[in-house]
Design an enzyme around this catalytic site. Structure first.
Site, PDB file in Angstrom:
ATOM      1  N   LYS A  15      -2.686  35.720  48.972  1.00  0.00           N
ATOM      2  CA  LYS A  15      -1.646  35.744  50.022  1.00  0.00           C
ATOM      3  C   LYS A  15      -2.292  35.929  51.392  1.00  0.00           C
ATOM      4  O   LYS A  15      -3.429  36.407  51.514  1.00  0.00           O
ATOM      5  CB  LYS A  15      -0.632  36.864  49.773  1.00  0.00           C
ATOM      6  CG  LYS A  15      -1.192  38.304  49.804  1.00  0.00           C
ATOM      7  CD  LYS A  15      -1.237  38.958  51.175  1.00  0.00           C
ATOM      8  CE  LYS A  15      -1.888  40.330  51.124  1.00  0.00           C
ATOM      9  NZ  LYS A  15      -2.322  40.894  52.358  1.00  0.00           N
ATOM     10  N   ASP A 141       0.924  45.775  46.224  1.00  0.00           N
ATOM     11  CA  ASP A 141       1.084  44.336  46.468  1.00  0.00           C
ATOM     12  C   ASP A 141       1.374  43.537  45.191  1.00  0.00           C
ATOM     13  O   ASP A 141       1.608  42.330  45.247  1.00  0.00           O
ATOM     14  CB  ASP A 141      -0.201  43.756  47.104  1.00  0.00           C
ATOM     15  CG  ASP A 141      -0.338  44.141  48.573  1.00  0.00           C
ATOM     16  OD1 ASP A 141       0.656  44.615  49.154  1.00  0.00           O
ATOM     17  OD2 ASP A 141      -1.435  43.958  49.131  1.00  0.00           O
TER      18      ASP A 141
END
Ligand code: ATP
Length: 294
Positions: A15, A141
């Site tokens: 990401k 995350d």
């Protein structure tokens, strides 16, 4: 089907942060964050297979990421086995490509890929929301990495909400310097700094919904970036170089040190890639990627 043939392939996507807002330090020592995260086409490959015996084996092209408690993806496999009473042997093979300790959530992505892969391999039929809950126990995350795409994450990063529209397509050039930035150091520096510009997540969401890449670029703010740029002036130099190629947006991802640039035009992105590969010292990784909507 013989055990050895029961195999699942699972992909772990990296990401980037489009925004990263940080709140004050909480009583538990963590900072509240509010950030828009985006999956990119840069991934680690994982193969999970059932084996004879009763052990979990883990091999990786990065030797220190084996069947070791320090490997978060391995810990994910142990947790799933314990939680769901899974028995028998399990072998996980991982081919790592996402730079490590880079601000690209590589470890969290691997962890999410193990959760998804085991869900399929053992036919557990768990919903994403259940996998995200388990993922939360492993890292902030991980829930985002379970679903990916374009999301707003808050709390410590574990409260994840998909945005109503995906991020407009862009080419992404990433530069990962060879030094690390400690996350605790980043937050310590954050506590001491005067904030001049906060990210506006609503404005970023609007820019994304309108499909306006130039506006996305203008709204990109990462509150962990100023301290990093101050300590490592080379990061500012790289960002300027990327901007010089006409990028719509340039910023550091997460707690760094990776910086990335978004380009609408492939030609400019390829030129930036070639140039940065040329000017950066050998130990810098310069990678080409794209926005990936899932
Ligand atoms: P984030 O963006 O979520 O902060 P990151 O990209 O900065 O993550 P990771 O690549 O996830 O960082 O690695 C952070 C640390 O976790 C490294 O020091 C690494 O040794 C350790 N680690 C444990 N397991 C893994 C894994 N499977 N892949 C990568 N790093 C791992």
């Amino acid at each position: 089907m013989p055990l050895q043939e029961k195999q699942e392939y699972s992909r772990a996507y990296a990401k980037i942060n489009l925004t990263l807002d940080v709140g004050p330090r909480r009583a538990d020592g963590f900072h509240e964050v509010c950030m828009i995260m985006q999956t990119i086409r840069l991934w680690d490959d994982l193969w999970l297979s059932l084996t004879d015996g009763d052990e979990v084996t883990f091999t990786c092209n990065v030797p220190f990421l084996g069947a070791d408690d320090r490997n978060i993806a391995y810990r994910a496999a142990l947790l799933m086995r314990e939680r769901f009473g899974l028995t028998g042997g399990l072998d996980i093979r991982m081919e790592k490509r996402i730079p490590i300790a880079a601000g690209l959530a590589g470890g969290s992505a691997d962890t999410a890929a193990v959760l998804r892969g085991m869900n399929k391999l053992y036919g557990l039929n768990l919903k994403n929301s259940q996998l995200m809950k388990i993922g939360q126990e492993l890292g902030s995350d991980v829930p985002f990495c379970v679903i990916g795409g374009t999301c707003l994450a808050s709390g410590r990063g574990e409260i994840v909400q998909r945005l109503p529209a995906p991020m407009p397509f862009a080419y992404v050039v990433l530069v990962k310097p060879p030094f690390g930035i400690s996350t605790p150091w980043s937050y310590q520096m954050f506590d001491q700094q005067i904030i001049t510009k906060r990210p506006d997540n609503q404005a970023m969401e609007q820019a994304i919904i309108s499909g306006d890449l130039d506006q996305v670029g203008r709204e990109m703010v990462n509150l962990l970036e100023p301290a990093a740029l101050h300590k490592f002036p080379i990061l500012t130099w790289i960002e300027e170089r990327l901007r010089g190629h006409g990028a719509q947006g340039v910023m550091m991802s997460g707690s760094g040190p990776t910086v990335f640039a978004l380009f609408r035009e492939k030609k400019q992105a390829v030129e930036a890639l070639k140039d940065l590969r040329n000017v950066c010292p050998k130990r810098y990784q310069v990678l080409f990627s794209q926005i990936l909507n899932r």
